[in-house]
Design an enzyme around this catalytic site. Sequence first.
Site, PDB file in Angstrom:
ATOM      1  N   TYR A 225     -19.086  19.803   8.203  1.00 28.45           N
ATOM      2  CA  TYR A 225     -19.251  21.239   8.458  1.00 28.45           C
ATOM      3  C   TYR A 225     -19.167  22.067   7.185  1.00 28.45           C
ATOM      4  O   TYR A 225     -19.286  23.284   7.223  1.00 28.45           O
ATOM      5  CB  TYR A 225     -18.201  21.737   9.459  1.00 28.45           C
ATOM      6  CG  TYR A 225     -18.479  21.237  10.848  1.00 28.45           C
ATOM      7  CD1 TYR A 225     -18.269  19.902  11.150  1.00 28.45           C
ATOM      8  CD2 TYR A 225     -18.975  22.078  11.830  1.00 28.45           C
ATOM      9  CE1 TYR A 225     -18.547  19.406  12.405  1.00 28.45           C
ATOM     10  CE2 TYR A 225     -19.253  21.585  13.091  1.00 28.45           C
ATOM     11  CZ  TYR A 225     -19.040  20.260  13.365  1.00 28.45           C
ATOM     12  OH  TYR A 225     -19.317  19.772  14.613  1.00 28.45           O
TER      13      TYR A 225
ATOM     14  N   LYS B  35     -12.176   7.595  11.954  1.00 29.28           N
ATOM     15  CA  LYS B  35     -13.122   6.478  11.913  1.00 29.28           C
ATOM     16  C   LYS B  35     -12.980   5.804  10.542  1.00 29.28           C
ATOM     17  O   LYS B  35     -13.945   5.556   9.821  1.00 29.28           O
ATOM     18  CB  LYS B  35     -14.533   7.046  12.162  1.00 29.28           C
ATOM     19  CG  LYS B  35     -15.602   6.038  12.436  1.00 29.28           C
ATOM     20  CD  LYS B  35     -15.504   5.353  13.769  1.00 29.28           C
ATOM     21  CE  LYS B  35     -16.480   4.203  13.811  1.00 29.28           C
ATOM     22  NZ  LYS B  35     -16.190   3.201  14.826  1.00 29.28           N
TER      23      LYS B  35
ATOM     24  N   ASP C 283     -13.815   5.711  18.333  1.00 29.37           N
ATOM     25  CA  ASP C 283     -14.571   5.141  19.470  1.00 29.37           C
ATOM     26  C   ASP C 283     -13.620   4.570  20.517  1.00 29.37           C
ATOM     27  O   ASP C 283     -13.795   4.780  21.723  1.00 29.37           O
ATOM     28  CB  ASP C 283     -15.609   4.102  19.009  1.00 29.37           C
ATOM     29  CG  ASP C 283     -15.099   3.169  17.923  1.00 29.37           C
ATOM     30  OD1 ASP C 283     -13.999   3.424  17.395  1.00 29.37           O
ATOM     31  OD2 ASP C 283     -15.784   2.180  17.607  1.00 29.37           O
TER      32      ASP C 283
ATOM     33  N   ASP D   9     -14.816  18.255  17.183  1.00 30.92           N
ATOM     34  CA  ASP D   9     -15.883  18.904  17.945  1.00 30.92           C
ATOM     35  C   ASP D   9     -16.212  18.061  19.174  1.00 30.92           C
ATOM     36  O   ASP D   9     -16.264  18.553  20.309  1.00 30.92           O
ATOM     37  CB  ASP D   9     -17.109  19.027  17.025  1.00 30.92           C
ATOM     38  CG  ASP D   9     -18.091  20.081  17.504  1.00 30.92           C
ATOM     39  OD1 ASP D   9     -17.831  20.692  18.547  1.00 30.92           O
ATOM     40  OD2 ASP D   9     -19.114  20.284  16.831  1.00 30.92           O
TER      41      ASP D   9
END
Length: 404
Positions: free
Chosen positions: A149, A216, A270, A294
């Site tokens: 972002y 992640k 995940d 988000d």
Amino acid sequence: MGEKIRMENGLLTVPDNPVIPFIEGDGTGPDIWRATKLVVDRAVEKAYRGRRKIEWKEIYAGEKAFNRLGQWLPQETLDTIGSHVVAIKGPLTTPVGMGFRSLNVSIRQMLDLYACIRPVRWVEGVPSPVVHPERVDMVVFRENTEDIYAGLEWEPGSKEALALREFVCEKTGHLLPMDAGIGIKPISKKATQRIMRKALEYALKHSRKVVTIVHKGNIMKYTEGSFMKWCYELAKSEFGDVVVTEADMISQGLNEIPEGRIKVNDRIADNMFQQVLTRSSEYEVLVMPNLNGDYFSDALSAQVGGLGMAPGANIGDRIAVFEATHGTAPKYADLDKANPGSLILSSAMMLEHMGWIEASGLIISSLEKTVKQKKVTYDLARQMEEAQELKTSQFAEVIVSNMK
Ligand code: NAP
């Protein structure tokens, strides 16, 4: 005459008659703002018997600002939020073809509102796609200023993308495709540790027992992996006397979180998407980089019935802006139809932030009662059996009448 709320040395001082700036918002904004204002004013009046009262100050952003002042986000609006410390806003249209990707992102970045805080909890009676929505009671802390972002992204074939391709090839020998768009994902220690600090302070203040770092890092080792590492480092260095890591618990053979401690653990994103569905009650406060945040805020909102009832806040070290989490839903503009629940619950968060917990609690309990009575706006009515569909303004009036 109202007085300004002040923030000094990390302490918020709230007068009994604070001036609070508001941005009505575009599309359905005016309808949901009117409903929210009614509910907040009545809750404050009822909770404090007239001793406290908010003096609202309208400030402009979005279409209303553009039509009146020729600017989408006037500097005066940012200055007023900055000098009043606490503000609330409805949804804003993202103008197409403007330098900023979104007015919301601009407000967050220009005022350094680095923590996006989204509590996700089921309101009894709201239709949900899962079997046990009541097991979801989580608060997402999304880092607001970095990650993809940051706006560092270049079109395929642009001179920046080609120059970066050349740089990467020269420094690493890695050949990127000629037709690749290229983005940069910065994640810094400073920004990571301040969001983790906010999450842990929140957990302490609200007696939450588990703080989970969602990342992640197995793939993006030096961005998301570092995010995880820096979060743990901060937890140990600044909150060492109140936290225990999951790894320490395992090595010490502890099954229960020791009395007075907060468990800090981490999950790969995940895996976490399935954990929040299958083991919802094990998670409480989630802290994560911008993009993960988000995704998780909306996915978790869906678990409890959607964005219509999801509150949110963007908070920095000094300034806090509370907002509806959905967009302007332009097709329902001025129809007195949209659900004001998100902005109303955000206003309850705002009152809690100000320390006006009695008024905040009154709003939440009367909104919950109204939904339980199956008196709801169109979006919920279409999914509930035997519901009474109300207009935006009627929904607010019933909430007020339920304030006992
Ligand atoms: P949206 O405005 O959130 O609307 C999408 C759909 O969500 C609506 O058609 C409606 O679904 C439902 N919805 C949204 N708000 C609702 C409410 N208060 N009550 C009941 N249902 C509601 O998303 P969008 O159409 O993608 O975006 C429209 C504009 O909003 C864009 O300019 C976008 O940039 C902006 N936006 C602003 C913010 C913000 O200010 N924070 C956030 C997101 C988007 P149904 O049609 O199924 O009833």
